[in-house]
Motif scaffolding. Structure first.
Motif, PDB file in Angstrom:
ATOM      1  N   ASN A  15      -3.005   5.896  -6.720  1.00 26.52           N
ATOM      2  CA  ASN A  15      -2.228   6.862  -7.483  1.00 26.52           C
ATOM      3  C   ASN A  15      -2.706   6.923  -8.937  1.00 26.52           C
ATOM      4  OD1 ASN A  15      -0.171   8.809  -7.516  1.00 26.52           O
ATOM      5  ND2 ASN A  15       1.233   7.361  -8.474  1.00 26.52           N
ATOM      6  N   THR A  56      -2.211  -1.216  -3.270  1.00 34.10           N
ATOM      7  CA  THR A  56      -3.232  -0.201  -2.997  1.00 34.10           C
ATOM      8  C   THR A  56      -2.722   1.194  -3.347  1.00 34.10           C
ATOM      9  OG1 THR A  56      -4.146  -1.564  -1.239  1.00 34.10           O
ATOM     10  CG2 THR A  56      -4.735   0.767  -1.228  1.00 34.10           C
ATOM     11  N   TYR A  57      -1.482   1.465  -2.988  1.00 32.86           N
ATOM     12  CA  TYR A  57      -0.888   2.760  -3.298  1.00 32.86           C
ATOM     13  C   TYR A  57      -0.905   3.025  -4.809  1.00 32.86           C
ATOM     14  CZ  TYR A  57       2.640   6.269  -4.253  1.00 32.86           C
ATOM     15  OH  TYR A  57       3.289   7.360  -4.737  1.00 32.86           O
ATOM     16  N   HIS A  58      -0.491   2.060  -5.591  1.00 38.71           N
ATOM     17  CA  HIS A  58      -0.439   2.246  -7.044  1.00 38.71           C
ATOM     18  C   HIS A  58      -1.841   2.384  -7.644  1.00 38.71           C
ATOM     19  CE1 HIS A  58       3.842   1.923  -7.410  1.00 38.71           C
ATOM     20  NE2 HIS A  58       3.848   0.786  -6.719  1.00 38.71           N
ATOM     21  N   TYR A 113      -0.112  -3.155   0.603  1.00 37.60           N
ATOM     22  CA  TYR A 113       0.115  -1.713   0.692  1.00 37.60           C
ATOM     23  C   TYR A 113       0.618  -1.113  -0.623  1.00 37.60           C
ATOM     24  CZ  TYR A 113      -0.809  -1.006   5.686  1.00 37.60           C
ATOM     25  OH  TYR A 113      -1.416  -0.879   6.909  1.00 37.60           O
TER      26      TYR A 113
END
Length: 67
Positions: free
Chosen positions: A16, A11-13, A8
């Motif tokens: 972003n 994937t977020y980074h 998670y």
């Protein structure tokens, strides 16, 4: 479950970073001669930012086509 908790944030980074790259590209686009004047006019309206102004201009195309 542990793999999910690890993936998670990764994937977020990644997403972003992708958004930041796209924002830079859009920032360059609004400086093009054919968009500058109309973008500046549209961002004078409340809550209209560069991204929305450019989206609107691209969708409309040429305002002269309207009576």
């Amino acid at each position: 479950m542990e793999e999910t908790l690890i993936e998670y944030p990764v994937t977020y980074h990644e997403l972003n970073n992708r958004l930041e790259r796209m924002d830079k590209c859009i920032g360059k686009l609004d400086k093009q001669k054919r968009y500058v004047e109309n973008v500046n006019k549209l961002v004078c309206f409340r809550r209209i930012k560069v991204h929305i102004a450019l989206s609107f201009l691209v969708e409309v195309g040429d305002f002269k086509r309207f009576p």
